[in-house]
Scaffold this active site. Structure first.
Site, short mmCIF file in Angstrom:
data_model
loop_
_atom_site.label_atom_id
_atom_site.label_comp_id
_atom_site.label_asym_id
_atom_site.label_seq_id
_atom_site.Cartn_x
_atom_site.Cartn_y
_atom_site.Cartn_z
CE LYS A 9 -3.69 -2.50 2.39
NZ LYS A 9 -4.61 -2.53 3.55
CE1 TYR A 49 -9.11 -3.76 0.57
CE2 TYR A 49 -8.64 -1.60 -0.35
CZ TYR A 49 -8.24 -2.72 0.37
OH TYR A 49 -6.95 -2.79 0.87
CG PHE A 57 -13.18 -0.21 6.89
CD1 PHE A 57 -12.66 -0.80 5.75
CD2 PHE A 57 -13.83 -1.01 7.81
CE1 PHE A 57 -12.79 -2.16 5.53
CE2 PHE A 57 -13.95 -2.38 7.60
CZ PHE A 57 -13.43 -2.95 6.45
NE ARG A 85 -5.38 -13.58 4.46
CZ ARG A 85 -6.30 -12.63 4.56
NH1 ARG A 85 -6.25 -11.58 3.75
NH2 ARG A 85 -7.24 -12.71 5.46
CB THR A 91 -6.51 -7.42 9.26
OG1 THR A 91 -6.73 -8.53 8.39
CG2 THR A 91 -6.98 -6.15 8.57
NE ARG A 102 -1.30 -6.30 7.28
CZ ARG A 102 -2.20 -7.09 6.70
NH1 ARG A 102 -2.57 -8.21 7.29
NH2 ARG A 102 -2.72 -6.75 5.54
CG ASN A 112 -3.38 -3.18 6.89
OD1 ASN A 112 -3.26 -2.60 5.82
ND2 ASN A 112 -4.35 -4.03 7.13
CG HIS A 115 -5.22 -6.73 -0.11
ND1 HIS A 115 -6.37 -6.92 0.62
CD2 HIS A 115 -5.29 -7.57 -1.17
CE1 HIS A 115 -7.11 -7.83 0.00
NE2 HIS A 115 -6.48 -8.24 -1.08
CD GLU A 126 -7.97 -9.85 -3.81
OE1 GLU A 126 -6.80 -10.18 -3.56
OE2 GLU A 126 -8.84 -9.71 -2.92
P1 CMP Z 1 -6.95 -5.23 3.77
O1 CMP Z 1 -6.43 -6.59 4.01
O2 CMP Z 1 -6.39 -4.47 2.63
O3 CMP Z 1 -8.54 -5.31 3.61
C1 CMP Z 1 -9.40 -4.22 3.94
C2 CMP Z 1 -8.67 -3.08 4.56
O4 CMP Z 1 -9.47 -2.11 5.20
C3 CMP Z 1 -7.79 -3.65 5.66
O5 CMP Z 1 -6.70 -4.35 5.10
C4 CMP Z 1 -7.45 -2.40 6.47
O6 CMP Z 1 -6.33 -1.72 5.93
C5 CMP Z 1 -8.70 -1.52 6.26
N1 CMP Z 1 -9.50 -1.42 7.46
C6 CMP Z 1 -9.74 -0.31 8.16
N2 CMP Z 1 -10.53 -0.54 9.21
C7 CMP Z 1 -10.82 -1.87 9.20
C8 CMP Z 1 -11.58 -2.74 10.03
N3 CMP Z 1 -12.24 -2.29 11.10
N4 CMP Z 1 -11.64 -4.06 9.71
C9 CMP Z 1 -10.98 -4.54 8.62
N5 CMP Z 1 -10.24 -3.75 7.79
C10 CMP Z 1 -10.15 -2.44 8.08
#
Ligand code: CMP
Length: 137
Positions: A9, A49, A57, A85, A91, A102, A112, A115, A126
């Site tokens: 990211k 997304y 979010f 993963r 996450t 992370r 974070n 993805h 994807e």
């Molecule tokens: P990612 O794995 O890219 O998938 C969705 C993204 O939304 C996640 O990582 C986070 O960067 C972001 N995000 C922000 N708030 C939340 C949340 N409460 N739960 C999950 N993802 C979140």
């Protein structure tokens, strides 16, 4: 063999972590089969997304993913989806184990760093979205 998608990211690109993250992937003996630095169009990020469309979010994560260049990586290997993963960590970086990307480099769920595809169906969707031209290998 599985192929999965990883995004580094904008925060990861700005913090010069492209090499660090890619090195970890290669050292795990996973193969990079697609690699690009892109200013992602808003519609690509919104499609990426789409499953989170109703989540609070959704807008902010799409803003963030379009705030600067991202690296898209296609990575192949045995059980690549699960392996990646696990390497990226939970996450929420506060739940991520030290030794994961992370757990070592991130503090906030909003930033974070990466993805990665959650399962084979997500990976196929994807990869098609980020590499519509196909993979070189
Ligand atoms: P990612 O794995 O890219 O998938 C969705 C993204 O939304 C996640 O990582 C986070 O960067 C972001 N995000 C922000 N708030 C939340 C949340 N409460 N739960 C999950 N993802 C979140």
């Amino acid at each position: 063999m599985e192929t999965t998608l990883i995004l580094i990211k904008p925060g990861g690109v700005q913090r010069n972590l492209i090499g660090e993250i890619t090195t970890r992937i290669e050292r795990r003996n996973l193969k990079v089969v697609g690699l690009k630095l892109v200013n992602a169009p808003r519609e690509t990020v919104e499609a990426h997304y789409a499953e989170h469309k109703e989540r609070p979010f959704f807008g902010s994560v799409c803003d963030y993913l379009t705030s600067g260049p991202v690296v898209a990586l296609a990575v192949r290997g045995e059980n690549a989806i699960k392996a990646i993963r696990a390497m990226m960590g939970a996450t929420n970086p506060l739940d991520a184990t030290p030794g994961t990307v992370r757990g070592d480099f991130a503090l906030s769920i909003d930033d974070n760093l990466t993805h990665s595809s959650s399962d084979p169906e997500a990976a196929a969707n994807e990869l098609a979205l980020w590499f519509p031209e196909g993979l070189v290998a």
